[in-house]
Scaffold this active site. Structure first.
Site, PDB file in Angstrom:
ATOM      1  N   LYS A  71       0.803  -1.233   0.000  1.00 26.95           N
ATOM      2  CA  LYS A  71       0.000   0.000   0.000  1.00 26.95           C
ATOM      3  C   LYS A  71       0.837   1.285   0.000  1.00 26.95           C
ATOM      4  O   LYS A  71       0.379   2.309  -0.490  1.00 26.95           O
ATOM      5  CB  LYS A  71      -0.969   0.008   1.185  1.00 26.95           C
ATOM      6  CG  LYS A  71      -2.133  -0.951   1.011  1.00 26.95           C
ATOM      7  CD  LYS A  71      -3.144  -0.820   2.134  1.00 26.95           C
ATOM      8  CE  LYS A  71      -4.275  -1.825   1.944  1.00 26.95           C
ATOM      9  NZ  LYS A  71      -5.321  -1.688   2.949  1.00 26.95           N
ATOM     10  N   ASP A 107     -10.040   2.902   1.753  1.00 25.90           N
ATOM     11  CA  ASP A 107     -10.261   2.182   3.016  1.00 25.90           C
ATOM     12  C   ASP A 107     -10.948   3.088   4.031  1.00 25.90           C
ATOM     13  O   ASP A 107     -11.904   2.677   4.697  1.00 25.90           O
ATOM     14  CB  ASP A 107      -8.924   1.724   3.620  1.00 25.90           C
ATOM     15  CG  ASP A 107      -8.372   0.484   2.940  1.00 25.90           C
ATOM     16  OD1 ASP A 107      -9.175  -0.346   2.472  1.00 25.90           O
ATOM     17  OD2 ASP A 107      -7.139   0.333   2.877  1.00 25.90           O
TER      18      ASP A 107
HETATM   19  P1  NAP Z   1      -0.487  -4.497  11.114  1.00 25.41           P
HETATM   20  O1  NAP Z   1       0.038  -3.268  10.476  1.00 25.41           O
HETATM   21  O2  NAP Z   1       0.299  -5.754  11.053  1.00 25.41           O
HETATM   22  O3  NAP Z   1      -0.757  -4.139  12.684  1.00 25.41           O
HETATM   23  C1  NAP Z   1      -1.078  -5.153  13.595  1.00 25.41           C
HETATM   24  C2  NAP Z   1      -1.561  -4.535  14.914  1.00 25.41           C
HETATM   25  O4  NAP Z   1      -2.009  -5.600  15.762  1.00 25.41           O
HETATM   26  C3  NAP Z   1      -0.473  -3.787  15.700  1.00 25.41           C
HETATM   27  O5  NAP Z   1      -1.056  -2.756  16.435  1.00 25.41           O
HETATM   28  C4  NAP Z   1       0.041  -4.895  16.627  1.00 25.41           C
HETATM   29  O6  NAP Z   1       0.644  -4.426  17.812  1.00 25.41           O
HETATM   30  C5  NAP Z   1      -1.253  -5.590  16.976  1.00 25.41           C
HETATM   31  N1  NAP Z   1      -1.020  -6.950  17.432  1.00 25.41           N
HETATM   32  C6  NAP Z   1      -0.729  -8.028  16.665  1.00 25.41           C
HETATM   33  N2  NAP Z   1      -0.612  -9.135  17.432  1.00 25.41           N
HETATM   34  C7  NAP Z   1      -0.829  -8.730  18.721  1.00 25.41           C
HETATM   35  C8  NAP Z   1      -0.876  -9.392  19.967  1.00 25.41           C
HETATM   36  N3  NAP Z   1      -0.654 -10.717  20.058  1.00 25.41           N
HETATM   37  N4  NAP Z   1      -1.160  -8.678  21.082  1.00 25.41           N
HETATM   38  C9  NAP Z   1      -1.393  -7.353  21.010  1.00 25.41           C
HETATM   39  N5  NAP Z   1      -1.386  -6.647  19.843  1.00 25.41           N
HETATM   40  C10 NAP Z   1      -1.097  -7.332  18.720  1.00 25.41           C
HETATM   41  O7  NAP Z   1      -1.921  -4.874  10.551  1.00 25.41           O
HETATM   42  P2  NAP Z   1      -3.017  -3.882   9.895  1.00 25.41           P
HETATM   43  O8  NAP Z   1      -2.799  -3.814   8.433  1.00 25.41           O
HETATM   44  O9  NAP Z   1      -3.032  -2.635  10.678  1.00 25.41           O
HETATM   45  O10 NAP Z   1      -4.367  -4.719  10.113  1.00 25.41           O
HETATM   46  C11 NAP Z   1      -4.908  -4.910  11.394  1.00 25.41           C
HETATM   47  C12 NAP Z   1      -6.225  -5.674  11.300  1.00 25.41           C
HETATM   48  O11 NAP Z   1      -7.210  -4.903  10.599  1.00 25.41           O
HETATM   49  C13 NAP Z   1      -6.110  -7.006  10.552  1.00 25.41           C
HETATM   50  O12 NAP Z   1      -6.826  -7.989  11.275  1.00 25.41           O
HETATM   51  C14 NAP Z   1      -6.797  -6.759   9.229  1.00 25.41           C
HETATM   52  O13 NAP Z   1      -7.435  -7.923   8.751  1.00 25.41           O
HETATM   53  C15 NAP Z   1      -7.840  -5.698   9.612  1.00 25.41           C
HETATM   54  N6  NAP Z   1      -8.207  -4.853   8.458  1.00 25.41           N
HETATM   55  C16 NAP Z   1      -9.479  -4.939   7.987  1.00 25.41           C
HETATM   56  C17 NAP Z   1      -9.853  -4.158   6.898  1.00 25.41           C
HETATM   57  C18 NAP Z   1     -11.265  -4.247   6.372  1.00 25.41           C
HETATM   58  O14 NAP Z   1     -11.523  -3.841   5.225  1.00 25.41           O
HETATM   59  N7  NAP Z   1     -12.206  -4.711   7.146  1.00 25.41           N
HETATM   60  C19 NAP Z   1      -8.930  -3.300   6.287  1.00 25.41           C
HETATM   61  C20 NAP Z   1      -7.631  -3.234   6.816  1.00 25.41           C
HETATM   62  C21 NAP Z   1      -7.274  -4.024   7.910  1.00 25.41           C
HETATM   63  P3  NAP Z   1       2.242  -4.136  17.873  1.00 25.41           P
HETATM   64  O15 NAP Z   1       2.413  -2.789  17.247  1.00 25.41           O
HETATM   65  O16 NAP Z   1       2.532  -4.156  19.326  1.00 25.41           O
HETATM   66  O17 NAP Z   1       2.906  -5.242  17.119  1.00 25.41           O
END
Ligand code: NAP
Length: 289
Positions: A71, A107
């Site tokens: 992205k 988004d």
């Molecule tokens: P990302 O950049 O990888 O960020 C992951 C986030 O989750 C970080 O804040 C991370 O914390 C936290 N995390 C992961 N494992 C953890 C754990 N075991 N305990 C506590 N915190 C944890 O991912 P992203 O792109 O932001 O996406 C996040 C979620 O949003 C995903 O599930 C994705 O499927 C969803 N999403 C949905 C849509 C939709 O259209 N509905 C669009 C975009 C994203 P740390 O910083 O501490 O690692």
């Protein structure tokens, strides 16, 4: 459908793309509206992003969606970028124009349209933002631009939360984000719109939840989870158990797709069509309500 020399082609670039619902959204939209368009997921490895964007233009593709991890990586290869996408620093939609593609972020408007469709507003709200990854960062920007009263930001890694807060405040020139620790999170006294933006609770880890303690859920009047697999996350179950309203991320996915489709085809998708597409997405996920 009949594919011939006039059929428009759109696609999704990312890695992985095998389990994406985007083809269901766009191909059903094309069929329902009678548009001559096909949509195909295209796996692109990180080192080939530039070739993929330039190649898509050379192949006369009408547009592309872009998903993780590309992205931000696509931005240098665009001929233009929409101001919102530029501010967020992430592009999920490329629209063909003279000489190349223009990048957009659908988004965030997608999440906004999804929340509006459920009667959830951000303006003047106290927002509790959980997470500091790519999605949380964009949601922080959305909350700033929609005039949230205050944003409390909690993330496992506090430094990442500090960085997101700093960037969002710099982009909007106003300070309304407070990074909080787990202790502070559990001692909150207000009533919050909580937006769960971490990947905790995502299939197959469906019993996981970002915070276990009831002290948090008692303070949430509305809980939005960006996850839609499972359809009801543990976070949503806990919010519901404490009397809060909930929404999952499926409508966000739907509307980001619809807005991209509207940009590619210079059209407006009706709410009736949106409801039909949502139904198809649920069927694809095996959800029967
Ligand atoms: P990302 O950049 O990888 O960020 C992951 C986030 O989750 C970080 O804040 C991370 O914390 C936290 N995390 C992961 N494992 C953890 C754990 N075991 N305990 C506590 N915190 C944890 O991912 P992203 O792109 O932001 O996406 C996040 C979620 O949003 C995903 O599930 C994705 O499927 C969803 N999403 C949905 C849509 C939709 O259209 N509905 C669009 C975009 C994203 P740390 O910083 O501490 O690692």
């Amino acid at each position: 459908m009949q594919i011939d020399g006039k059929t428009k082609t759109c696609g999704l670039i990312g890695d992985p793309v095998a389990h994406t619902l985007s083809p269901v959204i766009h191909n059903t939209l094309a069929q329902t509206r009678g548009d001559d368009l096909v949509y195909v997921p295209l796996r692109v490895e990180a080192e080939h992003v530039q070739k993929a964007v330039e190649g898509a233009y050379a192949l006369s593709l009408t547009g592309l969606n872009v998903t993780v991890p590309h992205k931000s990586a696509v931005i240098p290869y665009l001929v233009d970028i929409d101001p919102l996408a530029e501010k967020i620093g992430a592009v999920n939609t490329l629209v063909r124009q003279e000489g190349g593609f223009k990048g957009y972020n659908t988004d965030m408007p997608g999440l906004l349209r999804a929340m509006q469709s459920e009667g959830i507003t951000v303006k003047e709200q106290s927002v509790l933002l959980l997470g500091a990854g790519g999605a949380a960062r964009a949601v922080a920007f959305l909350c700033m631009s929609e005039g949230a009263k205050e944003i409390l930001l909690y993330n496992r890694t506090m430094e990442k939360a500090e960085r997101v807060a700093k960037e969002a405040e710099a982009a909007f020139g106003r300070s309304c984000i407070r990074v909080i620790s787990k202790e502070e999170l559990l001692q909150l006294t207000g009533s919050y719109l909580a937006i769960q933006c971490t990947s905790v609770g995502l299939y197959p880890n469906v019993d996981d939840v970002i915070v276990q303690e009831d002290a948090l859920y008692e303070k949430i009047h509305t809980g939005v989870d960006l996850i839609y697999r499972p359809y009801e996350t543990m976070f949503m179950k806990k919010v519901k158990a404490h009397g809060g309203k909930t929404m999952n991320g499926l409508k966000m996915l739907l509307y980001q797709g619809i807005i991209a489709y509207e940009l590619w085809n210079k059209c407006e998708v009706s709410e009736e069509t949106a409801a039909h597409i949502l139904q198809k997405m649920k069927e694809e996920l095996g959800i029967h309500e």
